[in-house]
Design an enzyme around this catalytic site. Structure first.
Site, short mmCIF file in Angstrom:
data_model
loop_
_atom_site.label_atom_id
_atom_site.label_comp_id
_atom_site.label_asym_id
_atom_site.label_seq_id
_atom_site.Cartn_x
_atom_site.Cartn_y
_atom_site.Cartn_z
N ASP A 64 0.84 -1.20 0.00
CA ASP A 64 0.00 0.00 0.00
C ASP A 64 0.88 1.26 0.00
OD1 ASP A 64 -2.25 1.60 0.11
OD2 ASP A 64 -3.20 0.42 1.69
N ASP A 96 -7.93 4.60 -3.73
CA ASP A 96 -9.11 4.72 -2.87
C ASP A 96 -10.17 5.61 -3.53
OD1 ASP A 96 -7.59 3.24 -1.13
OD2 ASP A 96 -6.99 4.96 0.08
N GLU A 134 3.25 5.28 -3.47
CA GLU A 134 3.55 6.54 -4.16
C GLU A 134 4.84 7.16 -3.66
OE1 GLU A 134 0.19 6.80 -2.15
OE2 GLU A 134 0.07 5.17 -3.57
#
Length: 795
Positions: free
Chosen positions: A402, A471, A405
């Site tokens: 997760d 998300d 980035e």
């Protein structure tokens, strides 16, 4: 005589250089070097179809090792010819023309047709101080043909298929994944090899990349001829996509988050009790305990009292488990302390900001969580060491990486192993995911690496990663945007994509799962998920397990179950398609430009695509059966769709054959997504199962869709491990001759342990009302006993 010898020697030394009006160039083994208007220029052939262009301020040095490109230049035969101000480099597949006056480069086909041309760009290099190091803002503009569609650039949530008239601020984010690569309907691609925040802009005047940090301009031009050809060149440059295990193509269930191992195990058990297929379950964050222990990669939360038993129990139920890991660590973790000694932690703010788990965050108690420097090889090894010792050795089946980035809330300057963070920022997902892949491959070949990750960069396909779109907030518009987002990242060469089925946040639906409109949206998203490279339900605000939507006999429940079962019936087709991706540089989800580039009406359609090379998928992306928050199934609604020109099409649900090049209207009750098979397709249908490997494929149904010639190759192997890389697999190629009405089942090629030596193929020629949809076939046209030898069947 000595003077003559000296002149001859000088002539030989300068034989690779020519002069025109004071401008000279030198021929190199791979291309040429020159300097124009105080800019050094180098053109290098990487192969006959791929050229690298480098530019930098004359007097500086530009010696860059790419993070994305792993290919070394191949020895390529080419010629160099000068005519006036133009220098032409010619290979078998490409002409590259450099204007010695302006410095602009154009790329042409061997017969002289211009594919792309640089625009003379003033102020290509703007010098500045990058964290104490001299650097440049770098810009290159190109001129595209009027109305020329281009594709790629990664995942964006703007719903556009063609990327013309687009302006993008390319910085990796939660729901946007940027790859500075585009390809054209004309069959070429451009990879801008820069990792800093970049502005992409397409206007009527020019198409440009402008990056905040660089030592020079570095890009690759590739002439692939077709979209598949361009992707093949991009993967040749940046790495091939390895295979995932068969089970990863089954159905996945997840949520934010299972709060105990009993809850997680109970979900798997419930699916087995209901008889609804399931192959994967995911454990989201905080199994490690509080935020000061963020990403400890250890089950410190007492609700996970016996992690080894949890993994074993999931496996006993014939399911697989992957677990959330992050790119950041809390200050009380072992990893944090080791990385801090290495000076491998960044100093910008990241998630979670508070040590308290309450919402909203209490910033009086900062978490102290910091992102680790994945650009540092030693830091990547520390990351894997703890992942391996604490989790992988339990038998964990994969990783949910997760925030790759990663989350960066204040853009505070930081330093990486490779220099300033800003200089390499967009490549963070590539190196962080790559660290896990490379290290797992070192310790195990028995289990294929599977990584689910939130961000991606060019070359990430080589690391066994499936990128999800982040998300997203649930809405009909969000569902529609996932289609073009997934297709465009696929067109950059990264073939594995998925989205949170149902959307992550339910902010627009106050009643959550009780909201009839959301239930309809969820059913439609499940349909899209069934025809995505990964079918995964996930989200916050409300659980998404099938039994949360009612029971058998309820319309939404039945629609969900129908598409999970349909997904499993297509596993022989899907797994064979995944092999085509690995072996032949294909794509799983295919924008219409890939197969119908000559059909102008198909080039900018953003809500249809091919799933593999046979199935046209047309998701429903508008609400139809909810009015004033009430369900209304009294009237069957429909949607319009376009059947691409160049083929006839067969309706999957009815068997009706339709001509391509027309817009049609298809009825779309809640449990129907419009699906069409390309005429000539050969579609294998697998057995009804509860998990992907429950039954052997010894009695496959083979559907033939007449109306054109066709071919399909059935791929089989051990379903996991890397023996396929050594040639341990088998293929059976089917050919349909439409004129002769014969199906040829060719000799089986290859073998592997446990391979079926003898089997049956139940063959049926699909027609209107016959062998349609997901219903059982009562009678086959031919039943063929096959032992690996060529068989010809007349239908």
């Amino acid at each position: 005589m000595n003077k003559i010898r000296i002149c001859m020697l000088l002539f030989l030394v300068l034989a690779g250089s020519l002069t025109s009006r004071g401008q000279s160039y030198q021929k190199t083994d791979a291309g040429i070097k020159t300097a124009i208007k105080s800019v050094a220029v180098e053109v290098q052939f990487y192969d006959p179809s791929t050229v690298r262009v480098l530019k930098w301020p004359q007097g500086d040095t530009f010696d860059k090792k790419s993070l994305s490109v792993i290919k070394a230049p191949q020895k390529t035969t080419f010629s160099v010819q000068q005519k006036g101000e133009a220098i032409t480099l010619k290979s078998a597949d490409l002409l590259v023309v450099l204007n010695l006056s302006s410095g602009a480069i154009s790329f042409k086909t061997p017969d002289g047709e211009t594919l792309l041309a640089e625009k003379e760009t003033p102020n290509q290099f703007v010098k500045f101080d990058d964290a104490g190091v001299s650097a440049y803002k770098v810009t290159q503009a190109f001129v595209l043909a009027k109305g020329e569609p281009i594709y790629g650039l990664g995942i964006q949530q703007q719903g556009k298929m063609s990327q013309r008239n687009v302006k993008l601020r390319m910085v990796q984010g939660n729901t946007d994944d940027y790859v500075p690569f585009f390809q054209s309907v004309k069959g070429y691609g451009v990879f801008w090899d820069n990792y800093s925040p970049t502005n992409f802009a397409d206007t009527q005047e020019e198409t440009s990349f402008s990056s905040e940090v660089g030592d020079g301009i570095d890009y690759y031009f590739m002439n692939g001829g077709t979209a598949d050809g361009v992707i093949a060149h991009m993967r040749s440059l940046t790495g091939q996509a390895p295979m995932f295990p068969l089970w990863t193509y089954g159905y996945w269930q997840s949520k934010e988050r299972y709060k105990s191992q009993n809850e997680l195990l109970g979900v798997v058990q419930k699916y087995r009790e209901l008889g609804v297929p399931l192959d994967g379950i995911i454990q989201d964050w905080q199994y490690w305990g509080n935020n000061y222990l963020w990403n400890a990669m250890d089950f410190l939360n007492p609700e996970f009292y016996d992690p080894q038993k949890m993994v074993n129990d999931v496996h006993k139920l014939n399911a697989h488990l992957i677990i959330s890991v992050w790119s950041s660590f809390g200050p009380h973790t072992k990893q944090y302390k080791e990385l801090e000694k290495l000076n491998a932690l960044y100093n910008f703010k990241t998630w979670p900001e508070s040590g308290s788990e309450k919402w909203p965050p209490n910033l009086d108690y900062p978490s102290g969580v910091r992102v680790y420097d994945a650009f540092n090889p030693a830091a990547r090894d520390i990351y894997w060491k703890h992942l391996n010792e604490s989790v992988f050795k339990l038998g964990m089946d994969g990783w949910w990486m997760d925030s790759t980035e990663p989350d960066n809330f204040d853009n505070k300057p930081s330093t990486t192993h490779l220099g300033s963070y800003q200089k390499v920022r967009n490549a963070y997902p590539l190196v962080s995911v790559g660290g896990v892949y490379d290290n797992q491959r070192k310790v195990s070949s028995d289990k294929r690496v599977f990584i689910l990750t939130r961000s991606a960069f060019a070359g990430q396909q080589r690391y066994g990663a499936n990128t999800w779109s982040g998300d997203v907030v649930a809405s009909w518009n969000a569902l529609r945007n996932q289609i073009s987002g997934g297709l465009n990242i696929s067109l950059t060469g990264i073939p594995h994509f998925n989205s949170d089925i149902g959307g992550f946040f339910l902010w627009e639906f106050k009643e959550k799962l009780k909201d009839p409109e959301y239930r309809e949206l969820y059913a439609r998203w499940v349909q899209f998920g069934a025809f995505s490279p990964m079918m995964r339900s996930h989200g916050a605000d409300a659980p998404r397990e099938i039994y949360q939507f009612g029971k058998k006999g309820d319309k939404v429940y039945d629609a969900i179950e129908r598409y999970i079962n349909l997904r499993y019936s297509l596993l022989p087709y899907i797994y064979s398609t995944s092999w085509d991706v690995t072996a032949n540089q294909s794509s799983m989800i295919r924008a219409l430009v890939m197969d119908f580039a000559a059909d102008k009406q198909a080039l900018d359609i953003n809500d249809q695509y091919m799933f593999g090379k046979s199935i046209l998928v047309c998701p429903v992306t508008t609400g139809m059966y909810t009015k004033d928050r009430e369900e209304d199934f009294s009237t069957i609604k429909s949607r319009k769709l376009y059947l691409p020109k160049g083929s006839d099409w067969v309706d999957y649900w009815t068997g009706e054959k339709l001509s391509g090049g027309q817009t049609v209207t298809k009825d779309t009750p809640l449990d129907v997504i419009p699906l069409y098979l390309k005429a000539g397709s050969i579609l294998p249908i697998g057995p009804k199962v509860q998990f992907a490997t429950e039954k052997k494929w010894d009695n496959l149904e083979i559907r033939v869709y007449e109306g054109g010639n066709g071919e399909f190759t059935l791929y089989e192997d051990e379903n996991d491990n890397y023996n396929y890389e050594k040639g341990v697999y088998s293929t059976i190629t089917f050919n349909w001759n439409n004129a002769k009405r014969t199906l040829t089942i060719n000799d089986r090629k290859g073998e592997y342990p446990g391979m079926l030596k003898d089997r049956k193929f139940n063959i049926i020629l699909v027609s209107k009302g016959k062998a349609v949809g997901d219903g059982a076939v009562e009678k086959f046209d031919k039943v063929v006993s096959y032992n690996g030898r060529k068989t010809v069947v007349r239908l």
